[in-house]
Design a protein around this motif. Structure first.
Motif, PDB file in Angstrom:
ATOM      1  N   THR A  37       2.225   8.834   3.533  1.00  0.00           N
ATOM      2  CA  THR A  37       1.787   9.966   2.549  1.00  0.00           C
ATOM      3  C   THR A  37       0.899  10.900   3.428  1.00  0.00           C
ATOM      4  N   GLU A  38       0.566  12.178   2.985  1.00  0.00           N
ATOM      5  CA  GLU A  38      -0.073  12.935   3.826  1.00  0.00           C
ATOM      6  C   GLU A  38      -1.453  12.500   4.233  1.00  0.00           C
ATOM      7  N   ASN A  39      -1.771  11.660   3.286  1.00  0.00           N
ATOM      8  CA  ASN A  39      -3.528  11.191   3.685  1.00  0.00           C
ATOM      9  C   ASN A  39      -3.546   9.725   4.326  1.00  0.00           C
ATOM     10  N   GLY A  40      -2.330   9.333   4.705  1.00  0.00           N
ATOM     11  CA  GLY A  40      -2.393   7.935   5.052  1.00  0.00           C
ATOM     12  C   GLY A  40      -1.238   7.032   4.578  1.00  0.00           C
ATOM     13  N   TRP A  41      -1.534   5.730   4.685  1.00  0.00           N
ATOM     14  CA  TRP A  41      -0.336   4.773   4.168  1.00  0.00           C
ATOM     15  C   TRP A  41      -0.910   4.306   2.759  1.00  0.00           C
ATOM     16  N   ARG A  42       0.021   4.450   1.724  1.00  0.00           N
ATOM     17  CA  ARG A  42      -0.249   3.947   0.610  1.00  0.00           C
ATOM     18  C   ARG A  42       0.343   2.447   0.431  1.00  0.00           C
ATOM     19  N   GLY A  43      -0.385   1.690   0.042  1.00  0.00           N
ATOM     20  CA  GLY A  43      -0.212   0.410   0.048  1.00  0.00           C
ATOM     21  C   GLY A  43       0.148  -0.342  -1.331  1.00  0.00           C
ATOM     22  N   ILE A  44       1.219  -0.782  -1.638  1.00  0.00           N
ATOM     23  CA  ILE A  44       1.521  -1.253  -2.854  1.00  0.00           C
ATOM     24  C   ILE A  44       1.879  -2.921  -2.718  1.00  0.00           C
ATOM     25  N   LEU A  45       0.887  -3.602  -3.209  1.00  0.00           N
ATOM     26  CA  LEU A  45       0.752  -5.274  -3.258  1.00  0.00           C
ATOM     27  C   LEU A  45       1.420  -5.971  -4.705  1.00  0.00           C
ATOM     28  N   ARG A  46       2.316  -6.858  -4.163  1.00  0.00           N
ATOM     29  CA  ARG A  46       2.703  -7.759  -5.275  1.00  0.00           C
ATOM     30  C   ARG A  46       2.782  -9.133  -5.014  1.00  0.00           C
ATOM     31  N   SER A  47       2.356 -10.303  -5.815  1.00  0.00           N
ATOM     32  CA  SER A  47       2.700 -11.516  -5.475  1.00  0.00           C
ATOM     33  C   SER A  47       3.042 -12.257  -6.821  1.00  0.00           C
ATOM     34  N   ARG A  48       3.687 -13.301  -6.677  1.00  0.00           N
ATOM     35  CA  ARG A  48       4.086 -14.356  -7.635  1.00  0.00           C
ATOM     36  C   ARG A  48       3.452 -15.540  -7.378  1.00  0.00           C
ATOM     37  N   HIS A  49       2.841 -15.710  -6.251  1.00  0.00           N
ATOM     38  CA  HIS A  49       1.878 -16.821  -5.948  1.00  0.00           C
ATOM     39  C   HIS A  49       0.533 -17.211  -6.878  1.00  0.00           C
ATOM     40  N   PRO A  50       0.330 -18.238  -7.478  1.00  0.00           N
ATOM     41  CA  PRO A  50      -0.523 -18.454  -8.309  1.00  0.00           C
ATOM     42  C   PRO A  50      -1.920 -18.366  -7.940  1.00  0.00           C
ATOM     43  N   ALA A  51      -2.178 -18.565  -6.589  1.00  0.00           N
ATOM     44  CA  ALA A  51      -3.732 -18.855  -6.133  1.00  0.00           C
ATOM     45  C   ALA A  51      -3.835 -17.538  -5.616  1.00  0.00           C
ATOM     46  N   ILE A  52      -3.157 -16.505  -5.410  1.00  0.00           N
ATOM     47  CA  ILE A  52      -3.515 -15.203  -4.962  1.00  0.00           C
ATOM     48  C   ILE A  52      -4.045 -14.235  -6.013  1.00  0.00           C
ATOM     49  N   ASN A  53      -4.992 -13.678  -5.474  1.00  0.00           N
ATOM     50  CA  ASN A  53      -5.850 -12.549  -6.071  1.00  0.00           C
ATOM     51  C   ASN A  53      -5.839 -11.138  -5.622  1.00  0.00           C
ATOM     52  N   LEU A  54      -4.826 -10.169  -5.584  1.00  0.00           N
ATOM     53  CA  LEU A  54      -4.546  -9.115  -4.879  1.00  0.00           C
ATOM     54  C   LEU A  54      -5.557  -8.130  -5.066  1.00  0.00           C
ATOM     55  N   GLY A  55      -6.000  -8.227  -6.632  1.00  0.00           N
ATOM     56  CA  GLY A  55      -7.246  -6.992  -6.903  1.00  0.00           C
ATOM     57  C   GLY A  55      -8.314  -7.270  -5.853  1.00  0.00           C
ATOM     58  N   ARG A  56      -8.693  -8.402  -5.663  1.00  0.00           N
ATOM     59  CA  ARG A  56      -9.746  -8.634  -4.825  1.00  0.00           C
ATOM     60  C   ARG A  56      -9.603  -7.877  -3.503  1.00  0.00           C
ATOM     61  N   LEU A  57      -8.320  -8.340  -2.794  1.00  0.00           N
ATOM     62  CA  LEU A  57      -7.784  -7.920  -1.661  1.00  0.00           C
ATOM     63  C   LEU A  57      -7.774  -6.274  -1.433  1.00  0.00           C
ATOM     64  N   ALA A  58      -7.426  -5.716  -2.692  1.00  0.00           N
ATOM     65  CA  ALA A  58      -7.374  -4.230  -2.700  1.00  0.00           C
ATOM     66  C   ALA A  58      -8.406  -3.647  -2.883  1.00  0.00           C
ATOM     67  N   ARG A  59      -9.420  -4.131  -3.426  1.00  0.00           N
ATOM     68  CA  ARG A  59     -10.919  -3.761  -3.422  1.00  0.00           C
ATOM     69  C   ARG A  59     -11.680  -3.696  -2.308  1.00  0.00           C
ATOM     70  N   LEU A  60     -11.382  -4.475  -1.477  1.00  0.00           N
ATOM     71  CA  LEU A  60     -11.972  -4.550   0.004  1.00  0.00           C
ATOM     72  C   LEU A  60     -11.513  -3.591   0.748  1.00  0.00           C
TER      73      LEU A  60
END
Ligand SMILES: [Mn+2]
Length: 313
Positions: free
Chosen positions: A264-287
């Motif tokens: 994007t004009e401001n940098g890279w927009r990252g879209i994260l998806r997972s179907r793995h039960p143990a993974i918390n993407l919200g926490r990763l995205a907040r970091l």
């Protein structure tokens, strides 16, 4: 008085209401806003405020959706849907000013709490709800507003899209019960599912073909796809054509997490998806200065993120 009771009293007596959706609104934000507009416009003037345009797939299912890109200062009540953080509305300064002037702000949301919890006069929140649309459904029921088919369909759209068509882990018995009630009330499930299936233009196929042929999996089990502006240009595609790509990528057998990086004009927009039960993407995205849920999240990676100085999207 519960938050839903107080919101229902406030909304019943408001002459003019602004419903604000988050930046780049998804099906849940649009579904919640359209349902509120249709349900409340008998007695109030209700406008939907969006800092970005509404993707065409939603208007093809729900019909024309009128939104305003500017936030008026004269409404009686402001409602923010499907959003926990002020900066995601695209109207941070304006909303802070409205609150300084003692304007009423209702927030209806199912994300982890953010700064809007502090700013709201009434905060309706349920983190175990699969979609904000479920909370709007409860609120309208609390208000004893009849749920007609034109209100049931946007609510169902919200539940459908936020659960990835009832695929995600968040799809509970309660979610299916809500969906069932909405279908019984005239919600057009088939129109919604078909609406997302039909959306496959040649340009989108060209783009996806190109992107998928170049994916890589790193040592952390993350499958990465890069969408450069030049890819869009070559495939004669638009950013709308990227929708759904991350969900497909998350099906990669050898990977735990899918990451689509969009230039994007401001940098890279990252879209994260997972179907793995143990993974918390919200926490990763907040970091990374972003936000989201356990299985679906996003962030904006500017140079500041890589240098350790995080900038919010
Ligand atoms: Mn949502």
């Amino acid at each position: 008085m519960s938050p839903a009771e107080s919101a229902s009293t406030i909304l019943r007596t408001a002459a003019s209401i602004c419903v604000i959706v988050h930046h780049r609104p998804d099906g849940d934000a649009i579904g919640s806003a359209v349902a509120l507009q249709r349900a409340l416009s008998k007695h109030s003037q209700v406008e939907i405020i969006s800092s970005s345009t509404v993707p065409s797939v939603f208007t093809s299912i729900l019909g024309p959706i009128e939104t305003r890109p500017l936030l008026p200062t004269t409404a009686d009540v402001y409602v923010i849907v499907d959003c926990a953080e002020l900066h995601r509305t695209g109207f941070s300064k304006q909303i802070e000013r409205l609150r300084k002037n003692k304007k009423t702000l209702i927030v209806i949301d199912h994300h982890n709490s953010g700064d809007l919890e502090r700013l709201a006069t009434t905060h309706i929140s349920n983190r175990s709800a699969a979609a904000t649309s479920e909370l709007v459904f409860s609120l309208l029921t609390e208000m004893r507003i009849p749920i007609t088919p034109d209100i049931a369909t946007p609510l169902l759209l919200g539940v459908y899209t936020d659960t990835g068509g009832f695929h995600h882990q968040t799809t509970s018995a309660a979610t299916l019960k809500t969906a069932s009630q909405l279908v019984r009330l005239g919600g057009e499930l088939n129109k919604i599912s078909q609406g997302f299936c039909r959306e496959l233009s040649r340009a989108k196929q060209r783009l996806w073909g190109r992107i998928l042929s170049e994916i890589s999996i790193n040592k952390f089990g993350i499958v990465v796809a890069q969408v450069k502006s030049s890819h869009l240009k070559e495939a004669e595609s638009t950013v709308d054509d990227i929708a759904g790509l991350a969900n497909l990528l998350a099906l990669t057998l050898e990977a735990k997490v899918a990451l689509v990086l969009v230039e994007t004009e401001n940098g890279w927009r990252g879209i994260l998806r997972s179907r793995h039960p143990a993974i918390n993407l919200g926490r990763l995205a907040r970091l990374l200065g972003g936000s989201g849920h356990k299985k679906a999240a996003g962030f904006l990676a500017t140079n500041d993120v890589f240098s350790g100085k995080i900038k919010r999207s």
